[in-house]
Design a protein around this motif. Structure first.
Motif, PDB file in Angstrom:
ATOM      1  N   UNK A 387      33.141  66.336  -4.067  1.00  0.00           N
ATOM      2  CA  UNK A 387      33.094  66.057  -2.638  1.00  0.00           C
ATOM      3  C   UNK A 387      32.568  67.281  -1.880  1.00  0.00           C
ATOM      4  N   UNK A 390      28.761  67.871  -2.692  1.00  0.00           N
ATOM      5  CA  UNK A 390      27.866  66.925  -2.019  1.00  0.00           C
ATOM      6  C   UNK A 390      27.821  67.208  -0.524  1.00  0.00           C
ATOM      7  N   UNK A 391      28.982  67.542   0.044  1.00  0.00           N
ATOM      8  CA  UNK A 391      28.995  67.855   1.472  1.00  0.00           C
ATOM      9  C   UNK A 391      28.069  69.027   1.757  1.00  0.00           C
ATOM     10  N   UNK A 394      24.390  68.048   1.354  1.00  0.00           N
ATOM     11  CA  UNK A 394      23.892  67.181   2.422  1.00  0.00           C
ATOM     12  C   UNK A 394      23.745  67.962   3.723  1.00  0.00           C
ATOM     13  N   UNK A 395      24.631  68.940   3.923  1.00  0.00           N
ATOM     14  CA  UNK A 395      24.479  69.791   5.098  1.00  0.00           C
ATOM     15  C   UNK A 395      23.138  70.490   5.081  1.00  0.00           C
ATOM     16  N   UNK A 399      18.677  65.656   0.349  1.00  0.00           N
ATOM     17  CA  UNK A 399      19.043  64.248   0.145  1.00  0.00           C
ATOM     18  C   UNK A 399      18.741  63.774  -1.270  1.00  0.00           C
ATOM     19  N   UNK A 402      21.107  65.079  -3.886  1.00  0.00           N
ATOM     20  CA  UNK A 402      22.405  64.407  -3.854  1.00  0.00           C
ATOM     21  C   UNK A 402      22.285  63.006  -4.436  1.00  0.00           C
ATOM     22  N   UNK A 406      24.465  61.703  -7.399  1.00  0.00           N
ATOM     23  CA  UNK A 406      25.316  60.532  -7.253  1.00  0.00           C
ATOM     24  C   UNK A 406      25.013  59.508  -8.338  1.00  0.00           C
ATOM     25  N   UNK A 409      26.649  60.629 -11.401  1.00  0.00           N
ATOM     26  CA  UNK A 409      28.091  60.398 -11.418  1.00  0.00           C
ATOM     27  C   UNK A 409      28.366  58.995 -11.953  1.00  0.00           C
TER      28      UNK A 409
ATOM     29  N   UNK B 189      30.195  61.518   3.853  1.00  0.00           N
ATOM     30  CA  UNK B 189      29.806  62.912   4.069  1.00  0.00           C
ATOM     31  C   UNK B 189      28.752  62.985   5.182  1.00  0.00           C
ATOM     32  N   UNK B 193      28.948  65.202   8.514  1.00  0.00           N
ATOM     33  CA  UNK B 193      27.960  66.206   8.898  1.00  0.00           C
ATOM     34  C   UNK B 193      27.413  65.911  10.286  1.00  0.00           C
TER      35      UNK B 193
END
Lengths: 473, 501
Positions: A387, A390-391, A394-395, A399, A402, A406, A409, B189, B193
């Motif tokens: 978590x 990925x946060x 993405x910040x 993209x 991620x 994903x 995963x 997420x 953000x």
């Protein structure tokens, strides 16, 4: 330099010396394991006690700060758990046990130096100390067929040698361009060089190859599965976890200094991360040997960690540190099960997990939690780690990265689920019960608690790491 | 944050306790050895949870859309993440549905589950805890943790205690749901953000740009569409339903599918209203397809469980249609339909479990001509089947009626297309009933089990109790849906304002 700051290293040197004496016949055999654990405990206490000291010494090549001490705590904790896990040392010939512990301590010493090294040659030396001890450890195994352990050790040495060579070659480029080997001075010139000189990018990537070898990131991952299979279960547990912790520490230092914001560098590293995740997960799908499966899974995890490092903001690096900590615990959980389930230290396949829920509920739960954690299902530490990563990514608006992560995963869930399924599906003849000694039961409970509590209440760890990362950024 | 919440002033953290009671019960159940004691323990824990949840209904303030009985504690300040729970009209009803159905799940497995009973009770109670968690969390991360936390217990429920094809079904269930929830994670997420918070009510009020809304909407929508399940993603459902044990089917049908609908109401509509309106035609189309395809496929099934599973697809099509019609009647109908489907389909699965325990088969041909042998059973079964086909006077009618009205208000074409779906549901349910009761008309001249074992016993007290309770709900909601609508109305109206539809 205030030598108090070196207490963790000193305590490991002490451990090495103790076992050197023991190898000459100076210690009773049944005390070996306990002595090793005491030494690791001392190192842990020393790392904790020196937390907060900031010192620089040996002409500025060695730096003790909160960042390095965080990792030293993690390394000595890992060492303690691994020693605890392999307390019986079933997989290693009894004649070699003192040497085994000595090399283990030596390798850890190398890793600790790695976390504190802030100069290229020191980094090289620390890498070599950590590797050389492991070269010795890998073939030490009680097994009738010598082929696999020997193959593993030869592969490890050859790949290690190649990685070192590439790494040194890259360093020579960096030195040639920047005229310095100190990271602090490189930090000043390197971002500019990366932007203007393609050679600097090549040099840096080649230099990092030495670390990728430790981390088993694509393309330096080839040794991983064979070494896992060849080495004894205890050794594998060590190889799977601690060198990666050290590698992550150094990687964060170098990339934070070099500035992965350089477009080409982040491109190269993203591609490596993606390939590492995808290759690792896809290869793991078809494995039947659990250690081989874990090997491929850890190649994938190296990719996830790289995603966090690539984000290169405070959160991303914090996430990577947290993730490697979680990875350490979850892998120890899996190897704990493997070690205790293999009576003579042999490798296990899926068939050996049959009826585990009945043979030993504790082992089954630990394995399930470890596997769930690795696949990132809450409320485990693995979920919180993913978590955060990925946060952070993405910040940074990665993209695609991620999206690949994903997707991976999802792929990985399949084989982790196979582990859970193998342990929990009903069988007619579950086989003999697994009797666990008291200390193994306690360790199992500790690991379970750590995986869950670390996942639900990560506040302390995260805020602490955030602070530490803030210091080096 | 406080402006969205009505804090729990009683000094009794009721929602946290609702979460903890089943969890503690689950852990404790691992230490019980005696079989009977285990069952009683499971029943006791679920009944206590149910009794604890009932006051919520009476104390609930129907005049406000705010989240009530709220509790707020700091959890991970480093990420500005709090432990926030609270319920509004929408979640209250689903929460009550969950807590009231769980005792039934224990009761209906009373004799069916013989092996690994302690683990069974453990898994069921764990499920209850995380299902309650999903409905009370007001924080995306918390929501996600509970959402994913259900995955492994549900997987085990199918994989360990399921039928012959359990491996395939359970893995399919797991992978489908996991793929969906990973997208949900990314969407969450993204929300964080963009808006800087995990707190759901704040996210609802945050004005996201259209392109971001689209990303968020698609991410969430995939997860919820798989869960509910919407048309192209529905294939895991029949497999999972058929193989799961009765309790698993009941949980799956009554609560898990509702979470998809709940997610649409909580995330998709209020957080990405423009994207929802933009995607409306597609989603309405998919929902209509689900209604018709689900009904059509149900018509041809020989396996009763599979038949009900496809009917679930059709019913959930109604639900998603009601949700994405985005008008008052539609939302109201969707929520009612969710509750009603939970009661009715749960009851039908319990009925199938009862007959499966007797004949060992779920085949319509084997279980035909029961009318003479098991009259009581058939009476109950008929009531639930009629309710499932939306017979006036039963609960099934109310929700479907609202949705059809809503469809006609929005667009006549949608309404017209919906009619065949409603007709189909009558067709497959009546076909099932006819075969189970009489059979002669269709060429099944003799009931094979009936011949071998003339003493196919009618329902027992335990089974009767469950069915009577459910029947009461069927008629109570069917004849007097007012109280439920009263509970949900403020929240529905607020949701409607957020969507601006």
């Amino acid at each position: 330099m205030n030598y108090i700051a070196l207490l963790p290293e000193i305590s490991l040197v002490f451990m090495v010396l103790v076992f050197f004496v023991a190898s000459l016949g100076g210690l009773r055999r049944d005390l070996l394991g306990k002595t090793a654990m005491v030494c690791a405990g001392l190192a842990l206490i020393a790392s904790g006690a020196t937390y907060g000291i900031t010192e620089s010494g040996f002409y500025g090549v060695y730096r003790v700060d909160a960042f390095s001490q965080t990792f030293k705590v993690m390394i000595s904790l890992g060492l303690l758990l691994i020693l605890w896990l392999g307390a019986g040392l079933k997989g290693v010939k009894s004649t070699f046990r003192p040497e085994y512990y000595m090399c283990l301590g030596l390798s850890c010493l190398g890793l600790m130096i790695m976390t504190s090294a802030v100069e290229l040659l020191t980094i090289m030396i620390s890498l070599e100390i950590a590797s050389y001890a492991l070269y010795v450890l890998i073939p030490l195994r009680t097994q009738k067929a010598l082929r696999e352990p020997l193959e593993a050790s030869i592969k490890y040495i050859l790949f290690g040698g190649v990685a070192t060579g590439i790494s040194l070659y890259g360093m020579s480029y960096i030195f040639g361009l920047a005229h310095t080997t100190y990271l602090s001075e490189l930090a000043v010139v390197l971002p500019g060089l990366l932007a203007t000189q393609p050679l600097a990018v090549i040099g840096l990537v080649m230099m990092l190859c030495g670390l990728f070898y430790k981390l088993a990131l694509f393309p330096m991952h080839f040794w991983m599965p064979d070494v896992y299979v060849g080495a004894s279960n205890e050794t594998t547990c060590f190889v799977a976890t601690l060198p990666k912790v050290g590698a992550v520490a150094l990687l964060i230092r170098i990339i934070a200094l070099g500035g992965a914001d350089a477009q080409q560098l982040s491109w190269v590293l993203s591609v490596m991360a993606i390939l590492s995740m995808t290759l690792g997960n896809l290869s793991a799908l078809g494995q039947d040997d659990i250690k081989r499966l874990l090997a491929y899974s850890s190649i994938a995890h190296a990719g996830y960690i790289m995603v966090g490092i690539l984000a290169l903001n405070q959160l991303g690096l914090t996430a990577s540190v947290y993730y490697i900590y979680g990875y350490l615990l979850m892998n120890i959980a899996c190897f704990y099960v493997i070690y205790n389930l293999a009576p003579e230290g042999e490798n296990l396949g899926f068939a050996d997990l049959k009826g585990l829920y009945k043979r030993s509920p504790l082992l089954a739960v630990t394995l399930a939690l470890g596997a769930m954690g690795l696949s990132g299902i809450p409320p485990t530490i693995g979920f919180t780690g993913k978590f955060l990563i990925f946060t952070a990514a993405l910040q940074k608006e990665y993209y695609w990265l991620v999206l690949f992560a994903v997707g991976n995963v999802c792929i990985s869930a399949f084989y982790y689920l196979r582990l859970v399924r193998a342990a929990y599906s009903s069988v007619d003849e579950p086989g003999p019960r697994v009797r666990l000694p008291v200390q193994a039961v306690v360790l199992g409970l500790v690991i379970i608690a750590a995986i869950i509590i670390g996942g639900i209440l990560p506040q302390n760890f995260i805020s602490l790491t955030k602070e530490v990362i803030g210091l080096i950024l | 944050m406080e402006k969205y919440l009505v804090f729990n002033s009683s000094g009794f953290p009721i929602l946290s306790i609702l979460l903890l009671v089943p969890l503690a019960g689950a852990v404790f159940s691992l230490f019980i050895r005696r079989e009977l004691l285990l069952k009683v323990w499971g029943l006791a824990v679920t009944v206590v949870t149910m009794l604890l949840s009932l006051p919520l209904y009476f104390l609930f303030d129907r005049g406000t859309y705010k989240y009530q009985f709220a509790e707020l504690r700091h959890w991970i300040p480093a990420l500005k993440l709090d432990y926030v729970v609270g319920i509004d009209g929408i979640s209250l009803l689903l929460l009550l549905l969950t807590t009231c159905l769980m005792p039934m799940c224990i009761l209906c497995s009373w004799n069916a589950i013989r092996e690994r009973l302690a683990e069974f009770i453990f898994v069921l109670l764990l499920m209850e805890s995380s299902m309650i968690g999903v409905f009370v969390s007001l924080n995306t991360v918390l929501f996600y943790i509970f959402w994913e936390g259900m995955l492994i217990p549900m997987y085990l429920l199918i994989a360990v205690w399921g039928g012959p094809g359990k491996d395939y079904a359970s893995i399919k269930f797991f992978l489908y749901t996991l793929v969906g929830s990973v997208f949900l994670l990314v969407a969450m997420i993204m929300l964080y953000i963009q808006a800087g918070t995990f707190f759901i009510p704040q996210l609802m009020d945050h004005p996201f740009s259209f392109i971001n809304q689209m990303f968020i909407f698609i991410g969430c929508c995939i997860a919820f569409a798989i869960k509910i399940p919407m048309y192209p993603f529905h294939t895991w459902l029949p497999a999972a339903h058929v193989e799961a044990p009765t309790a698993g089917s009941v949980i799956l049908a009554s609560v898990l599918l509702k979470m998809g609908g709940y997610g649409f109401l909580r995330f998709c509509l209020p957080m990405a209203p423009d994207a929802a309106l933009y995607c409306m035609p597609v989603l309405l189309g998919l929902s209509l397809t689900a209604v018709i395809i689900g009904g059509y496929l149900a018509l041809g099934q020989q396996d009763i469980k599979r038949l009900i599973a496809y009917s679930s697809v059709a019913h959930m099509g109604f639900v998603s249609l009601g949700i994405f019609l985005c008008n008052e009647q539609g939302l109201r109908g969707a929520l009612l339909e969710m509750i009603n489907h939970g009661i009715t389909t749960g009851a039908l699965f319990i009925c199938i479990g009862i007959i499966y325990e007797r004949t060992g088969s779920r085949d319509l041909r084997v279980n035909s001509a029961l009318g003479m042998v098991m009259p009581l059973y058939i009476a109950f079964m008929s009531i639930f089947a009629l309710s499932a086909l939306g017979f006036p006077g039963t609960n099934g009618f109310v929700g479907e009626f609202f949705i059809i009205i809503a469809a006609f208000t929005r667009n006549t074409l949608v309404g017209v297309l919906l009619i065949p779906g409603a007709v189909l549901s009558a067709a497959y349910m009546l076909r099932m009933l006819q075969k189970m009761i009489w059979a002669d008309s269709d060429g099944h001249s003799v009931h094979p089990v009936h011949c071998d074992k003339p003493a196919l016993s009618d329902i027992t007290w335990r089974e009767g109790c469950m069915l009577v309770v459910l029947t009461i709900f069927v008629f109570w909601i069917g004849l007097n849906p007012g109280p439920l609508i009263e509970v949900m109305d403020s929240s529905i109206m607020h949701l409607l304002r957020q969507v601006g539809g």
